[in-house]
Design a protein around this motif. Sequence first.
Motif, PDB file in Angstrom:
ATOM      1  N   LEU A   7       0.881  -1.170  -0.016  1.00  0.00           N
ATOM      2  CA  LEU A   7       0.155   0.058   0.100  1.00  0.00           C
ATOM      3  C   LEU A   7       0.939   1.079   0.176  1.00  0.00           C
ATOM      4  O   LEU A   7       1.899   1.147   0.838  1.00  0.00           O
ATOM      5  CB  LEU A   7      -0.928  -0.053   1.291  1.00  0.00           C
ATOM      6  N   PHE A   8       0.609   2.214  -0.930  1.00  0.00           N
ATOM      7  CA  PHE A   8       1.360   3.447  -0.800  1.00  0.00           C
ATOM      8  C   PHE A   8       0.540   4.648  -1.174  1.00  0.00           C
ATOM      9  O   PHE A   8      -0.570   4.284  -1.895  1.00  0.00           O
ATOM     10  CB  PHE A   8       2.689   3.236  -2.005  1.00  0.00           C
ATOM     11  N   VAL A   9       0.961   5.652  -0.697  1.00  0.00           N
ATOM     12  CA  VAL A   9       0.009   7.118  -0.804  1.00  0.00           C
ATOM     13  C   VAL A   9       1.035   7.914  -1.449  1.00  0.00           C
ATOM     14  O   VAL A   9       2.118   8.157  -1.199  1.00  0.00           O
ATOM     15  CB  VAL A   9      -0.381   7.490   0.715  1.00  0.00           C
ATOM     16  N   LEU A  10       0.285   8.482  -2.689  1.00  0.00           N
ATOM     17  CA  LEU A  10       0.781   9.532  -3.338  1.00  0.00           C
ATOM     18  C   LEU A  10       0.452  10.839  -2.836  1.00  0.00           C
ATOM     19  O   LEU A  10      -0.640  10.936  -2.416  1.00  0.00           O
ATOM     20  CB  LEU A  10       0.662   9.286  -4.537  1.00  0.00           C
ATOM     21  N   LYS A  11       1.211  11.943  -3.232  1.00  0.00           N
ATOM     22  CA  LYS A  11       0.585  13.335  -2.788  1.00  0.00           C
ATOM     23  C   LYS A  11      -0.541  13.563  -3.641  1.00  0.00           C
ATOM     24  O   LYS A  11      -0.650  13.172  -4.689  1.00  0.00           O
ATOM     25  CB  LYS A  11       1.777  14.165  -3.294  1.00  0.00           C
ATOM     26  N   PRO A  12      -1.405  14.323  -2.847  1.00  0.00           N
ATOM     27  CA  PRO A  12      -2.559  14.850  -3.663  1.00  0.00           C
ATOM     28  C   PRO A  12      -2.476  15.798  -4.443  1.00  0.00           C
ATOM     29  O   PRO A  12      -3.417  15.810  -5.381  1.00  0.00           O
ATOM     30  CB  PRO A  12      -3.425  15.396  -2.401  1.00  0.00           C
ATOM     31  N   THR A  13      -1.303  16.469  -4.921  1.00  0.00           N
ATOM     32  CA  THR A  13      -1.177  17.674  -5.684  1.00  0.00           C
ATOM     33  C   THR A  13      -0.854  17.043  -7.040  1.00  0.00           C
ATOM     34  O   THR A  13      -0.694  17.932  -8.082  1.00  0.00           O
ATOM     35  CB  THR A  13      -0.005  18.782  -5.266  1.00  0.00           C
ATOM     36  N   LEU A  14      -0.787  15.874  -7.228  1.00  0.00           N
ATOM     37  CA  LEU A  14      -0.293  15.149  -8.584  1.00  0.00           C
ATOM     38  C   LEU A  14      -1.740  15.085  -9.433  1.00  0.00           C
ATOM     39  O   LEU A  14      -2.654  15.101  -9.105  1.00  0.00           O
ATOM     40  CB  LEU A  14       0.296  13.841  -8.254  1.00  0.00           C
ATOM     41  N   THR A  15      -1.240  15.341 -10.711  1.00  0.00           N
ATOM     42  CA  THR A  15      -2.656  15.124 -11.688  1.00  0.00           C
ATOM     43  C   THR A  15      -2.847  13.673 -11.899  1.00  0.00           C
ATOM     44  O   THR A  15      -1.914  12.785 -11.312  1.00  0.00           O
ATOM     45  CB  THR A  15      -2.025  15.845 -13.024  1.00  0.00           C
ATOM     46  N   ASP A  16      -3.858  13.338 -12.729  1.00  0.00           N
ATOM     47  CA  ASP A  16      -4.193  12.007 -12.859  1.00  0.00           C
ATOM     48  C   ASP A  16      -3.167  11.165 -13.569  1.00  0.00           C
ATOM     49  O   ASP A  16      -2.630  10.031 -13.551  1.00  0.00           O
ATOM     50  CB  ASP A  16      -5.464  11.720 -13.712  1.00  0.00           C
ATOM     51  N   LEU A  79      10.926   3.413  -2.895  1.00  0.00           N
ATOM     52  CA  LEU A  79       9.852   4.029  -2.450  1.00  0.00           C
ATOM     53  C   LEU A  79      10.164   5.220  -1.365  1.00  0.00           C
ATOM     54  O   LEU A  79       9.513   6.372  -1.340  1.00  0.00           O
ATOM     55  CB  LEU A  79       8.931   3.224  -1.577  1.00  0.00           C
ATOM     56  N   ARG A  80      11.288   4.973  -0.614  1.00  0.00           N
ATOM     57  CA  ARG A  80      11.808   5.978   0.325  1.00  0.00           C
ATOM     58  C   ARG A  80      12.416   7.266  -0.477  1.00  0.00           C
ATOM     59  O   ARG A  80      12.329   8.587  -0.241  1.00  0.00           O
ATOM     60  CB  ARG A  80      12.903   5.373   1.247  1.00  0.00           C
ATOM     61  N   ILE A  81      12.933   7.045  -1.337  1.00  0.00           N
ATOM     62  CA  ILE A  81      13.698   8.252  -2.347  1.00  0.00           C
ATOM     63  C   ILE A  81      12.569   8.910  -3.357  1.00  0.00           C
ATOM     64  O   ILE A  81      13.178   9.827  -3.694  1.00  0.00           O
ATOM     65  CB  ILE A  81      14.866   7.579  -3.044  1.00  0.00           C
ATOM     66  N   ASN A  82      11.666   8.314  -3.573  1.00  0.00           N
ATOM     67  CA  ASN A  82      10.448   8.848  -4.414  1.00  0.00           C
ATOM     68  C   ASN A  82       9.805   9.919  -3.463  1.00  0.00           C
ATOM     69  O   ASN A  82       9.160   9.785  -2.773  1.00  0.00           O
ATOM     70  CB  ASN A  82       9.541   7.877  -4.871  1.00  0.00           C
ATOM     71  N   GLU A  83      10.043  11.087  -4.005  1.00  0.00           N
ATOM     72  CA  GLU A  83       9.532  12.248  -3.028  1.00  0.00           C
ATOM     73  C   GLU A  83       7.784  12.455  -3.442  1.00  0.00           C
ATOM     74  O   GLU A  83       7.358  13.273  -2.751  1.00  0.00           O
ATOM     75  CB  GLU A  83      10.167  13.638  -3.683  1.00  0.00           C
ATOM     76  N   ASN A  84       7.262  11.591  -4.195  1.00  0.00           N
ATOM     77  CA  ASN A  84       5.869  11.722  -4.428  1.00  0.00           C
ATOM     78  C   ASN A  84       5.112  10.908  -3.712  1.00  0.00           C
ATOM     79  O   ASN A  84       3.830  10.763  -3.548  1.00  0.00           O
ATOM     80  CB  ASN A  84       5.744  11.458  -6.191  1.00  0.00           C
ATOM     81  N   VAL A  85       5.915   9.795  -2.968  1.00  0.00           N
ATOM     82  CA  VAL A  85       5.236   8.692  -2.152  1.00  0.00           C
ATOM     83  C   VAL A  85       5.604   9.638  -0.851  1.00  0.00           C
ATOM     84  O   VAL A  85       6.703   9.464  -0.370  1.00  0.00           O
ATOM     85  CB  VAL A  85       5.934   7.575  -2.091  1.00  0.00           C
ATOM     86  N   ILE A  86       4.385   9.574  -0.218  1.00  0.00           N
ATOM     87  CA  ILE A  86       4.340  10.050   1.242  1.00  0.00           C
ATOM     88  C   ILE A  86       4.287   9.113   2.337  1.00  0.00           C
ATOM     89  O   ILE A  86       4.773   9.283   3.434  1.00  0.00           O
ATOM     90  CB  ILE A  86       3.526  11.082   1.833  1.00  0.00           C
ATOM     91  N   ARG A  87       3.804   7.913   2.073  1.00  0.00           N
ATOM     92  CA  ARG A  87       3.609   6.869   3.105  1.00  0.00           C
ATOM     93  C   ARG A  87       3.651   5.245   2.341  1.00  0.00           C
ATOM     94  O   ARG A  87       3.033   5.395   1.163  1.00  0.00           O
ATOM     95  CB  ARG A  87       2.466   6.965   4.012  1.00  0.00           C
ATOM     96  N   PHE A  88       4.177   4.249   2.910  1.00  0.00           N
ATOM     97  CA  PHE A  88       4.185   2.955   2.300  1.00  0.00           C
ATOM     98  C   PHE A  88       4.103   1.943   3.276  1.00  0.00           C
ATOM     99  O   PHE A  88       4.539   2.249   4.431  1.00  0.00           O
ATOM    100  CB  PHE A  88       5.176   2.721   1.104  1.00  0.00           C
ATOM    101  N   LEU A  89       3.511   0.861   2.942  1.00  0.00           N
ATOM    102  CA  LEU A  89       3.537  -0.315   3.853  1.00  0.00           C
ATOM    103  C   LEU A  89       3.354  -1.432   2.983  1.00  0.00           C
ATOM    104  O   LEU A  89       2.791  -1.729   2.030  1.00  0.00           O
ATOM    105  CB  LEU A  89       2.169  -0.082   4.731  1.00  0.00           C
TER     106      LEU A  89
END
Length: 110
Positions: A7-16, A79-89
């Motif tokens: 499960l990973f959460v991306l920033k809400p500011t990204l476009t589709d 995933l840690r170095i990807n700045e668009n991923v704010i959390r993952f599990l």
Amino acid sequence: MKHYELLFVLKPTLTDEENSKQVETVNAVITANGGEIAKVDNIGMRDLAYEIQKNKRGYYTISYFTAPGSAIKEIERNLRINENVIRFLTVKYENKKEITQWEKSVKEVK
């Protein structure tokens, strides 16, 4: 090969388009490290339980895959170095009962 759910959460500011590209990038990292994607569930925009990096919402995605255990460190490093991923599990399914549940979850994804 072990069964995993990521499960990973991306920033809400990204476009589709940017969201789709980020999901493809994460799945490409999984396959590049010997994994096989079973299903990807794009849950969509949801409220976060608490604010993360000044974000109150995030774009949730779940990837179900099988991979060797050694691949997880590299996947999580990316995933840690990807700045668009704010959390993952990452969740590993080990015993027979858990693997049965994993297979059921994969079938339920549209």
